[in-house]
Design a protein around this motif. Structure first.
Motif, PDB file in Angstrom:
ATOM      1  N   LEU A  67     -10.702   6.378   6.771  1.00  0.00           N
ATOM      2  CA  LEU A  67      -9.650   5.406   6.508  1.00  0.00           C
ATOM      3  C   LEU A  67     -10.112   4.026   6.978  1.00  0.00           C
ATOM      4  CD1 LEU A  67      -6.556   5.448   5.695  1.00  0.00           C
ATOM      5  CD2 LEU A  67      -6.074   5.681   8.143  1.00  0.00           C
ATOM      6  N   VAL A  68      -9.755   2.988   6.213  1.00  0.00           N
ATOM      7  CA  VAL A  68     -10.105   1.610   6.594  1.00  0.00           C
ATOM      8  C   VAL A  68      -8.820   0.774   6.535  1.00  0.00           C
ATOM      9  CG1 VAL A  68     -11.409  -0.451   5.892  1.00  0.00           C
ATOM     10  CG2 VAL A  68     -12.466   1.811   5.699  1.00  0.00           C
ATOM     11  N   ALA A  69      -8.602  -0.063   7.549  1.00  0.00           N
ATOM     12  CA  ALA A  69      -7.393  -0.909   7.593  1.00  0.00           C
ATOM     13  C   ALA A  69      -7.731  -2.314   7.106  1.00  0.00           C
ATOM     14  CB  ALA A  69      -6.858  -0.970   9.019  1.00  0.00           C
ATOM     15  N   ILE A  70      -6.892  -2.853   6.255  1.00  0.00           N
ATOM     16  CA  ILE A  70      -7.141  -4.172   5.659  1.00  0.00           C
ATOM     17  C   ILE A  70      -6.041  -5.158   6.043  1.00  0.00           C
ATOM     18  CG2 ILE A  70      -7.084  -5.388   3.441  1.00  0.00           C
ATOM     19  CD1 ILE A  70      -8.420  -3.081   2.188  1.00  0.00           C
ATOM     20  N   ASN A  71      -6.444  -6.380   6.355  1.00  0.00           N
ATOM     21  CA  ASN A  71      -5.505  -7.482   6.547  1.00  0.00           C
ATOM     22  C   ASN A  71      -5.273  -8.117   5.171  1.00  0.00           C
ATOM     23  OD1 ASN A  71      -4.744 -10.335   6.803  1.00  0.00           O
ATOM     24  ND2 ASN A  71      -4.883  -9.982   9.008  1.00  0.00           N
ATOM     25  N   HIS A  72      -4.022  -8.133   4.734  1.00  0.00           N
ATOM     26  CA  HIS A  72      -3.666  -8.605   3.395  1.00  0.00           C
ATOM     27  C   HIS A  72      -4.055 -10.079   3.174  1.00  0.00           C
ATOM     28  CE1 HIS A  72      -1.115  -8.944  -0.183  1.00  0.00           C
ATOM     29  NE2 HIS A  72      -0.573 -10.016   0.353  1.00  0.00           N
ATOM     30  N   LEU A  73      -3.980 -10.889   4.224  1.00  0.00           N
ATOM     31  CA  LEU A  73      -4.317 -12.316   4.069  1.00  0.00           C
ATOM     32  C   LEU A  73      -5.822 -12.502   3.919  1.00  0.00           C
ATOM     33  CD1 LEU A  73      -1.881 -13.951   6.644  1.00  0.00           C
ATOM     34  CD2 LEU A  73      -1.544 -13.454   4.226  1.00  0.00           C
ATOM     35  N   HIS A  74      -6.584 -11.748   4.709  1.00  0.00           N
ATOM     36  CA  HIS A  74      -8.041 -11.804   4.570  1.00  0.00           C
ATOM     37  C   HIS A  74      -8.424 -11.363   3.159  1.00  0.00           C
ATOM     38  CE1 HIS A  74      -8.651 -11.236   9.212  1.00  0.00           C
ATOM     39  NE2 HIS A  74      -7.841 -12.219   8.905  1.00  0.00           N
ATOM     40  N   ALA A  75      -7.705 -10.349   2.658  1.00  0.00           N
ATOM     41  CA  ALA A  75      -8.006  -9.838   1.315  1.00  0.00           C
ATOM     42  C   ALA A  75      -7.719 -10.903   0.252  1.00  0.00           C
ATOM     43  CB  ALA A  75      -7.194  -8.574   1.056  1.00  0.00           C
ATOM     44  N   HIS A  76      -6.632 -11.670   0.425  1.00  0.00           N
ATOM     45  CA  HIS A  76      -6.336 -12.742  -0.535  1.00  0.00           C
ATOM     46  C   HIS A  76      -7.512 -13.711  -0.626  1.00  0.00           C
ATOM     47  CE1 HIS A  76      -2.479 -12.363  -2.396  1.00  0.00           C
ATOM     48  NE2 HIS A  76      -1.815 -12.248  -1.267  1.00  0.00           N
ATOM     49  N   LEU A  77      -8.104 -14.060   0.519  1.00  0.00           N
ATOM     50  CA  LEU A  77      -9.248 -14.985   0.485  1.00  0.00           C
ATOM     51  C   LEU A  77     -10.496 -14.298  -0.050  1.00  0.00           C
ATOM     52  CD1 LEU A  77      -8.719 -17.029   3.759  1.00  0.00           C
ATOM     53  CD2 LEU A  77      -8.397 -17.782   1.390  1.00  0.00           C
ATOM     54  N   TYR A  78     -10.612 -13.004   0.211  1.00  0.00           N
ATOM     55  CA  TYR A  78     -11.791 -12.269  -0.278  1.00  0.00           C
ATOM     56  C   TYR A  78     -11.821 -12.235  -1.816  1.00  0.00           C
ATOM     57  CZ  TYR A  78     -15.617  -8.940  -0.111  1.00  0.00           C
ATOM     58  OH  TYR A  78     -16.845  -8.347  -0.231  1.00  0.00           O
ATOM     59  N   ALA A  79     -10.645 -12.361  -2.432  1.00  0.00           N
ATOM     60  CA  ALA A  79     -10.596 -12.422  -3.907  1.00  0.00           C
ATOM     61  C   ALA A  79     -11.472 -13.579  -4.397  1.00  0.00           C
ATOM     62  CB  ALA A  79      -9.156 -12.603  -4.381  1.00  0.00           C
ATOM     63  N   CYS A  80     -11.570 -14.642  -3.585  1.00  0.00           N
ATOM     64  CA  CYS A  80     -12.429 -15.785  -3.957  1.00  0.00           C
ATOM     65  C   CYS A  80     -13.894 -15.379  -3.885  1.00  0.00           C
ATOM     66  CB  CYS A  80     -12.181 -16.970  -3.023  1.00  0.00           C
ATOM     67  SG  CYS A  80     -10.494 -17.584  -3.115  1.00  0.00           S
ATOM     68  N   GLN A  81     -14.260 -14.647  -2.834  1.00  0.00           N
ATOM     69  CA  GLN A  81     -15.656 -14.195  -2.720  1.00  0.00           C
ATOM     70  C   GLN A  81     -16.019 -13.283  -3.899  1.00  0.00           C
ATOM     71  OE1 GLN A  81     -18.359 -15.048  -0.745  1.00  0.00           O
ATOM     72  NE2 GLN A  81     -19.307 -13.747  -2.303  1.00  0.00           N
ATOM     73  N   LEU A  82     -15.076 -12.432  -4.293  1.00  0.00           N
ATOM     74  CA  LEU A  82     -15.336 -11.536  -5.426  1.00  0.00           C
ATOM     75  C   LEU A  82     -15.598 -12.345  -6.699  1.00  0.00           C
ATOM     76  CD1 LEU A  82     -12.589  -8.793  -4.894  1.00  0.00           C
ATOM     77  CD2 LEU A  82     -15.062  -8.518  -4.607  1.00  0.00           C
ATOM     78  N   SER A  83     -14.855 -13.458  -6.864  1.00  0.00           N
ATOM     79  CA  SER A  83     -15.051 -14.273  -8.071  1.00  0.00           C
ATOM     80  C   SER A  83     -16.323 -15.094  -7.990  1.00  0.00           C
ATOM     81  CB  SER A  83     -13.902 -15.240  -8.301  1.00  0.00           C
ATOM     82  OG  SER A  83     -12.734 -14.758  -7.776  1.00  0.00           O
ATOM     83  N   ALA A  84     -16.719 -15.482  -6.755  1.00  0.00           N
ATOM     84  CA  ALA A  84     -17.883 -16.364  -6.604  1.00  0.00           C
ATOM     85  C   ALA A  84     -19.203 -15.600  -6.599  1.00  0.00           C
ATOM     86  CB  ALA A  84     -17.771 -17.156  -5.302  1.00  0.00           C
ATOM     87  N   ALA A  85     -19.188 -14.316  -6.250  1.00  0.00           N
ATOM     88  CA  ALA A  85     -20.419 -13.534  -6.072  1.00  0.00           C
ATOM     89  C   ALA A  85     -21.353 -13.717  -7.268  1.00  0.00           C
ATOM     90  CB  ALA A  85     -20.074 -12.062  -5.890  1.00  0.00           C
ATOM     91  N   PRO A  86     -22.678 -13.824  -7.056  1.00  0.00           N
ATOM     92  CA  PRO A  86     -23.386 -13.598  -5.788  1.00  0.00           C
ATOM     93  C   PRO A  86     -23.408 -14.804  -4.835  1.00  0.00           C
ATOM     94  CG  PRO A  86     -24.957 -14.036  -7.532  1.00  0.00           C
ATOM     95  CD  PRO A  86     -23.596 -14.026  -8.175  1.00  0.00           C
ATOM     96  N   ARG A  87     -22.829 -15.944  -5.243  1.00  0.00           N
ATOM     97  CA  ARG A  87     -22.778 -17.082  -4.337  1.00  0.00           C
ATOM     98  C   ARG A  87     -21.853 -16.730  -3.166  1.00  0.00           C
ATOM     99  NH1 ARG A  87     -18.984 -21.061  -4.139  1.00  0.00           N
ATOM    100  NH2 ARG A  87     -18.080 -20.515  -6.144  1.00  0.00           N
ATOM    101  N   SER A  88     -22.206 -17.200  -1.956  1.00  0.00           N
ATOM    102  CA  SER A  88     -21.338 -16.932  -0.807  1.00  0.00           C
ATOM    103  C   SER A  88     -20.365 -18.087  -0.619  1.00  0.00           C
ATOM    104  CB  SER A  88     -22.183 -16.772   0.457  1.00  0.00           C
ATOM    105  OG  SER A  88     -21.332 -16.801   1.589  1.00  0.00           O
ATOM    106  N   VAL A  89     -19.127 -17.771  -0.303  1.00  0.00           N
ATOM    107  CA  VAL A  89     -18.130 -18.826  -0.077  1.00  0.00           C
ATOM    108  C   VAL A  89     -18.025 -19.186   1.405  1.00  0.00           C
ATOM    109  CG1 VAL A  89     -16.789 -18.199  -2.117  1.00  0.00           C
ATOM    110  CG2 VAL A  89     -16.187 -17.213   0.103  1.00  0.00           C
ATOM    111  N   TYR A  90     -18.943 -18.662   2.212  1.00  0.00           N
ATOM    112  CA  TYR A  90     -18.924 -18.911   3.658  1.00  0.00           C
ATOM    113  C   TYR A  90     -20.133 -19.751   4.059  1.00  0.00           C
ATOM    114  CZ  TYR A  90     -16.084 -14.841   2.820  1.00  0.00           C
ATOM    115  OH  TYR A  90     -15.169 -13.969   2.292  1.00  0.00           O
ATOM    116  N   PRO A  91     -20.044 -20.605   5.086  1.00  0.00           N
ATOM    117  CA  PRO A  91     -18.817 -20.917   5.804  1.00  0.00           C
ATOM    118  C   PRO A  91     -17.963 -21.877   4.987  1.00  0.00           C
ATOM    119  CG  PRO A  91     -20.613 -22.235   6.656  1.00  0.00           C
ATOM    120  CD  PRO A  91     -21.202 -21.350   5.601  1.00  0.00           C
TER     121      PRO A  91
END
Ligand code: KG4
Ligand code: ZN
Length: 341
Positions: free
Chosen positions: A106-130
């Motif tokens: 089982l893995v626990a997810i923070n919903h707000l972190h996931a909302h921002l991760y949607a951006c990383q999914l769209s940007a990949a392979p480019r990194s959106v960090y920092p």
């Protein structure tokens, strides 16, 4: 083998099956919009009951589309914070039960972190960090400094209503239906954003906080004046409605653009990610893109369907798996604002 993700933090019941590269093998989403429409807002008790009815068919549909044997899943990742307690509980109990039944972690997810991760999914392979992350949804309006998908420092956020909530309440006053954001933004496109001088609270304050409750009240006074009002019998011309929507939307957007671009400048980064339902707003997207071009930073906003609640953004679960961060079977929900995350 893929990851099963489950999202039930508010009023969408969603599941997705995602492989390690982020490819979505199957997904299903049941929206509750029609159930909450006559209340012009999400009724927590109705939401949790609807999740109970929908959660297993939704998970089943995602797994069937992906054609995977659930016993061979790498893990089940579930949003457990923040959100409506009763809604989160349904997803978490389903995830824990299936984890035991299928013998998968089982893995626990923070919903707000996931909302921002949607951006990383769209940007990949480019990194959106920092970069700076702005989550702007029905329950949250928060700015973060993000050094990685799971390393977020809270910079500031709304001290009262979330931007999405203000959209929903303005729509309710104008009798535009629920959820209000899409309806207000459609009407705003035909109105004059300078027709009403609505307040931009805290816009000049040297912090990263927002306040939208005064704006909501200003809209109420503009359309109905003071005192008790029966919004059902209020006569407002279509032009005035459009002007109110356009002026309200412009006020919200000014605050969001001003604080998020200032956060970019003051943190020495050159990236901004924006997630959450309000990030689906076309005018906000446009204004942020203009600011990014002028101020030379890279803007990433997920496609609209990944801005509103969904299970695909639960792919952030892979980041937790990479760190060996699994949840115990006594995983509990953490409702509430969770600003500090
Ligand atoms: O992220 P989300 O689906 O759920 C929460 O986590 O809250 O966000 C829902 C919010 C609602 O308040 C809805 O009115 C708003 O996002 N929203 C919009 C638009 N589409 C959805 N607000 C403004 N413009 C839109 N186009
Ligand atoms: Zn959300």
């Amino acid at each position: 083998m893929p990851l099963l993700t489950i999202e039930t933090s508010c009023d969408e019941t969603a599941a997705a099956v995602i492989d390690r590269s982020g490819k979505v093998l199957g997904q299903a989403l049941a929206t509750q919009e029609t159930l909450h429409q006559r209340f012009t807002g999400v009724v927590p008790e109705i939401a949790s009951r609807a999740h109970v009815e929908r959660i297993l068919p939704v998970i089943d549909a995602a797994l069937t589309e992906a054609a995977v044997d659930p016993r061979r899943l790498t893990a089940i990742a579930v949003a457990h914070t923040p959100g409506l307690a009763g809604s989160l509980l349904v997803g978490v109990v389903a995830a824990k039960t299936l984890a035991v039944a299928w013998q998968v972690p089982l893995v626990a997810i923070n919903h707000l972190h996931a909302h921002l991760y949607a951006c990383q999914l769209s940007a990949a392979p480019r990194s959106v960090y920092p970069g700076i992350g702005l989550v702007v949804s029905g329950g949250h309006t928060s700015l973060y400094h993000c050094s990685g998908p799971l390393d977020l420092k809270y910079l500031g956020g709304t001290i009262d209503d979330a931007a999405g909530e203000a959209f929903d309440k303005v729509a309710a006053m104008l009798r535009l239906g629920f959820p209000g954001g899409p309806a207000v933004s459609r009407l705003a496109a035909t109105g004059d954003p300078t027709a009403f001088a609505f307040p931009r609270a805290m816009i000049h304050d040297a912090n990263f906080d927002f306040s939208f409750s005064g704006l909501k009240t200003a809209v109420r006074y503009a359309i109905a004046g003071p005192g008790k009002v029966d919004f059902d019998s209020l006569q407002i011309s279509p032009t005035t409605k459009a002007d109110v929507c356009a002026s309200f939307e412009a006020a919200v957007i000014d605050c969001l653009v001003s604080k998020s671009t200032r956060a970019v400048r003051s943190h020495g980064v050159d990236q901004l990610c924006v997630g959450g339902g309000v990030a689906a707003n076309p005018r906000l997207r446009e204004r942020l893109a203009e600011a990014a071009a002028e101020q030379r930073f890279t803007l990433t906003i997920a496609p609209p369907e990944l801005c509103t609640d969904n299970a695909v953004m639960g792919a952030i679960g892979w980041e937790k798996i990479a760190r060996g961060e699994f949840a115990a079977l006594d995983l509990d929900v953490q409702p509430g604002l969770q600003r500090g995350f």
